[in-house]
Design a protein around this motif. Structure first.
Motif, PDB file in Angstrom:
ATOM      1  N   ALA A 261       0.829  -1.206   0.000  1.00 20.35           N
ATOM      2  CA  ALA A 261       0.000   0.000   0.000  1.00 20.35           C
ATOM      3  C   ALA A 261       0.865   1.259   0.000  1.00 20.35           C
ATOM      4  N   HIS A 262       1.994   1.241   0.734  1.00 23.74           N
ATOM      5  CA  HIS A 262       2.915   2.383   0.738  1.00 23.74           C
ATOM      6  C   HIS A 262       3.515   2.575  -0.655  1.00 23.74           C
ATOM      7  N   TYR A 263       3.792   1.478  -1.308  1.00 25.68           N
ATOM      8  CA  TYR A 263       4.369   1.527  -2.658  1.00 25.68           C
ATOM      9  C   TYR A 263       3.383   2.145  -3.642  1.00 25.68           C
ATOM     10  N   ILE A 264       2.132   1.731  -3.555  1.00 24.52           N
ATOM     11  CA  ILE A 264       1.107   2.250  -4.469  1.00 24.52           C
ATOM     12  C   ILE A 264       0.851   3.729  -4.216  1.00 24.52           C
ATOM     13  N   ILE A 265       0.716   4.124  -2.942  1.00 23.81           N
ATOM     14  CA  ILE A 265       0.427   5.523  -2.630  1.00 23.81           C
ATOM     15  C   ILE A 265       1.586   6.431  -3.014  1.00 23.81           C
ATOM     16  N   GLY A 266       2.813   5.883  -3.003  1.00 23.96           N
ATOM     17  CA  GLY A 266       3.964   6.677  -3.422  1.00 23.96           C
ATOM     18  C   GLY A 266       3.862   7.088  -4.882  1.00 23.96           C
ATOM     19  N   PHE A 267       3.461   6.156  -5.727  1.00 25.95           N
ATOM     20  CA  PHE A 267       3.271   6.488  -7.139  1.00 25.95           C
ATOM     21  C   PHE A 267       2.081   7.430  -7.321  1.00 25.95           C
ATOM     22  N   TYR A 268       0.990   7.125  -6.613  1.00 27.35           N
ATOM     23  CA  TYR A 268      -0.179   7.984  -6.732  1.00 27.35           C
ATOM     24  C   TYR A 268       0.137   9.421  -6.309  1.00 27.35           C
ATOM     25  N   HIS A 269       0.944   9.559  -5.256  1.00 23.90           N
ATOM     26  CA  HIS A 269       1.303  10.897  -4.775  1.00 23.90           C
ATOM     27  C   HIS A 269       1.894  11.744  -5.897  1.00 23.90           C
TER      28      HIS A 269
ATOM     29  N   GLY B  72      -0.550  12.480  -8.695  1.00 25.53           N
ATOM     30  CA  GLY B  72      -1.507  13.476  -8.241  1.00 25.53           C
ATOM     31  C   GLY B  72      -0.969  14.890  -8.231  1.00 25.53           C
ATOM     32  N   ILE B  73       0.233  15.077  -7.710  1.00 24.19           N
ATOM     33  CA  ILE B  73       0.746  16.449  -7.627  1.00 24.19           C
ATOM     34  C   ILE B  73       1.102  17.006  -9.010  1.00 24.19           C
ATOM     35  N   ILE B  74       1.610  16.162  -9.900  1.00 25.47           N
ATOM     36  CA  ILE B  74       1.951  16.636 -11.247  1.00 25.47           C
ATOM     37  C   ILE B  74       0.689  17.056 -11.995  1.00 25.47           C
ATOM     38  N   ILE B  75      -0.347  16.219 -11.898  1.00 25.69           N
ATOM     39  CA  ILE B  75      -1.611  16.547 -12.557  1.00 25.69           C
ATOM     40  C   ILE B  75      -2.254  17.766 -11.910  1.00 25.69           C
ATOM     41  N   SER B  76      -2.135  17.877 -10.578  1.00 26.27           N
ATOM     42  CA  SER B  76      -2.706  19.035  -9.882  1.00 26.27           C
ATOM     43  C   SER B  76      -2.047  20.342 -10.309  1.00 26.27           C
ATOM     44  N   ILE B  77      -0.770  20.298 -10.604  1.00 20.65           N
ATOM     45  CA  ILE B  77      -0.041  21.515 -10.983  1.00 20.65           C
ATOM     46  C   ILE B  77      -0.501  22.042 -12.334  1.00 20.65           C
TER      47      ILE B  77
ATOM     48  N   ILE C  96       2.493  29.179  -3.770  1.00 17.75           N
ATOM     49  CA  ILE C  96       2.659  29.486  -5.189  1.00 17.75           C
ATOM     50  C   ILE C  96       1.380  29.157  -5.960  1.00 17.75           C
ATOM     51  N   LEU C  97       0.770  28.024  -5.615  1.00 21.89           N
ATOM     52  CA  LEU C  97      -0.435  27.565  -6.327  1.00 21.89           C
ATOM     53  C   LEU C  97      -1.704  27.921  -5.546  1.00 21.89           C
ATOM     54  N   TRP C  98      -1.708  29.089  -4.920  1.00 20.38           N
ATOM     55  CA  TRP C  98      -2.828  29.473  -4.068  1.00 20.38           C
ATOM     56  C   TRP C  98      -4.146  29.515  -4.833  1.00 20.38           C
ATOM     57  N   GLN C  99      -4.097  29.707  -6.153  1.00 16.39           N
ATOM     58  CA  GLN C  99      -5.323  29.788  -6.946  1.00 16.39           C
ATOM     59  C   GLN C  99      -5.933  28.407  -7.197  1.00 16.39           C
ATOM     60  N   SER C 100      -5.142  27.355  -7.032  1.00 16.15           N
ATOM     61  CA  SER C 100      -5.597  25.996  -7.327  1.00 16.15           C
ATOM     62  C   SER C 100      -6.673  25.542  -6.342  1.00 16.15           C
ATOM     63  N   SER C 101      -7.550  24.653  -6.817  1.00 16.31           N
ATOM     64  CA  SER C 101      -8.565  24.085  -5.934  1.00 16.31           C
ATOM     65  C   SER C 101      -8.259  22.638  -5.578  1.00 16.31           C
ATOM     66  N   THR C 102      -7.169  22.077  -6.122  1.00 20.80           N
ATOM     67  CA  THR C 102      -6.849  20.668  -5.898  1.00 20.80           C
ATOM     68  C   THR C 102      -5.514  20.454  -5.198  1.00 20.80           C
ATOM     69  N   PHE C 103      -4.493  21.223  -5.555  1.00 22.99           N
ATOM     70  CA  PHE C 103      -3.154  20.971  -5.023  1.00 22.99           C
ATOM     71  C   PHE C 103      -3.115  21.035  -3.501  1.00 22.99           C
ATOM     72  N   HIS C 104      -3.937  21.871  -2.895  1.00 29.64           N
ATOM     73  CA  HIS C 104      -3.902  22.026  -1.441  1.00 29.64           C
ATOM     74  C   HIS C 104      -4.292  20.736  -0.712  1.00 29.64           C
ATOM     75  N   TYR C 105      -5.046  19.872  -1.393  1.00 31.09           N
ATOM     76  CA  TYR C 105      -5.381  18.580  -0.786  1.00 31.09           C
ATOM     77  C   TYR C 105      -4.149  17.676  -0.756  1.00 31.09           C
ATOM     78  N   ALA C 106      -3.273  17.826  -1.744  1.00 34.73           N
ATOM     79  CA  ALA C 106      -1.997  17.107  -1.720  1.00 34.73           C
ATOM     80  C   ALA C 106      -1.154  17.592  -0.551  1.00 34.73           C
ATOM     81  N   THR C 107      -1.143  18.896  -0.333  1.00 35.21           N
ATOM     82  CA  THR C 107      -0.401  19.460   0.803  1.00 35.21           C
ATOM     83  C   THR C 107      -0.975  18.964   2.126  1.00 35.21           C
ATOM     84  N   MET C 108      -2.306  18.889   2.212  1.00 34.91           N
ATOM     85  CA  MET C 108      -2.950  18.370   3.425  1.00 34.91           C
ATOM     86  C   MET C 108      -2.514  16.932   3.693  1.00 34.91           C
ATOM     87  N   TRP C 109      -2.473  16.105   2.648  1.00 36.00           N
ATOM     88  CA  TRP C 109      -2.039  14.712   2.787  1.00 36.00           C
ATOM     89  C   TRP C 109      -0.589  14.650   3.241  1.00 36.00           C
TER      90      TRP C 109
END
Length: 302
Positions: A148-156, A159-164, A254-267
């Motif tokens: 599960a750690h391995y899978i979430i590492g890739f997802y992380h 997720g952040i690249i797509i969020s950017i 930097i990405l304060w306008q984004s509506s998705t990236f901040h959830y990555a930061t929360m995680w």
């Protein structure tokens, strides 16, 4: 499809990690071995025999696979940003389709070209730095981690690249992005400097940790653990976690306008705080003379 899968999965990861991390710190003796062994990894792993969970474990050294993926992937995202904003190219329909699938067809062009460029450049530099660390600095033990750690590492990193790029002007159908060096602000420059310095301090911390695995003759013993000294380790046990938190909070600025990236930061916040607490508890339990003044994550405070 109007579902933002990236946001949902980051929320789920943060909630699950937060709840399990809280339980481990306060009621671990009452938790099932399957859960504690699956959650813990590395030096603070749970080695209690659990045949089912053991079948789903991988070597922790496979952490380096994340950056074999993330470094080229973030570089490709940076290329797309340069192609769109500096070379006035059109983003492929296939790329837009992937972004729609991940973030939903109702995504909006919220982030300016200047902020997108800064974020894409910084995450690329950080990813390649992490690639260097995991391949040439870190000395991994034979400890295991759950798949599960391995899978979430890739997802992380997906997720952040797509969020950017996924909520940036020019990366949403019907929008255009016009980049101008004159629109680069002092906030972006300061945030960029903070991220670069934090990434360097993180590299320094990894050098300190890897040096502990070597004896006076330079011979390596990956099974040896010692008390780290120097750099941020003089103040906190979670030097790596503190720098990672600073990097992602600053990326959110930097990405304060984004509506998705901040959830990555929360995680990242939840995950890194949980890891720092477990790391500090392991150090204080393992070493009788561990420095009492050393805090978990915030110097002199926590």
């Amino acid at each position: 499809m109007e579902i933002n899968f990236i946001r949902i999965l980051f929320i789920f990861a943060a909630i699950f990690t937060g709840i399990v991390g809280f339980l481990l710190n306060f009621v671990e003796p009452y938790l099932p071995v399957a859960l504690t062994r699956a959650y813990r990894y590395g030096k603070f792993s749970d080695n209690t025999y659990q045949p089912i969970v053991m079948k789903a474990e991988l070597p922790k050294r496979w952490f380096k696979h994340f950056y074999i993926f993330a470094a080229p992937a973030s570089s490709y995202a940076l290329y797309l940003v340069l192609y769109k904003y500096l070379w006035k190219g059109d983003i492929s329909k296939n790329v837009l389709w992937v972004l729609n699938i991940c973030l939903g067809t109702n995504r909006q062009p919220l982030v300016s070209p200047e902020n997108t460029f800064a974020a894409a450049l910084l995450i690329t530099l950080h990813s390649w730095k992490r690639f260097y660390e995991t391949h040439y600095v870190n000395i991994f033990s034979n400890k295991m981690m759950n798949i599960a750690h391995y899978i979430i590492g890739f997802y992380h990193y997906v997720g952040i690249i797509i969020s950017i790029i996924g909520e940036s002007e020019g990366f949403v159908e019907g929008s255009e992005g016009y980049f101008s060096y004159k629109k680069i602000t002092y906030i972006q420059i300061i945030c960029g400097a903070i991220i670069i310095v934090s990434s360097y301090v993180q590299l320094e911390a990894n050098y300190i940790l890897s040096s502990l695995r070597k004896d006076k003759n330079g011979e390596m013993n990956s099974a040896v653990y010692k008390i780290p000294h120097g750099g941020l380790f003089e103040y906190v046990s979670g030097a790596l976690q503190l720098t990672e938190i600073i990097i992602y909070i600053t990326m959110s600025v930097i990405l304060w306008q984004s509506s998705t990236f901040h959830y990555a930061t929360m995680w990242v916040l939840v995950n890194q705080i949980s890891t720092a607490v477990l790391t500090h508890k392991w150090y204080t339990k393992t070493f009788q003379h561990y420095p009492q003044f050393r805090k978990i994550l915030l110097p002199y405070i926590f």
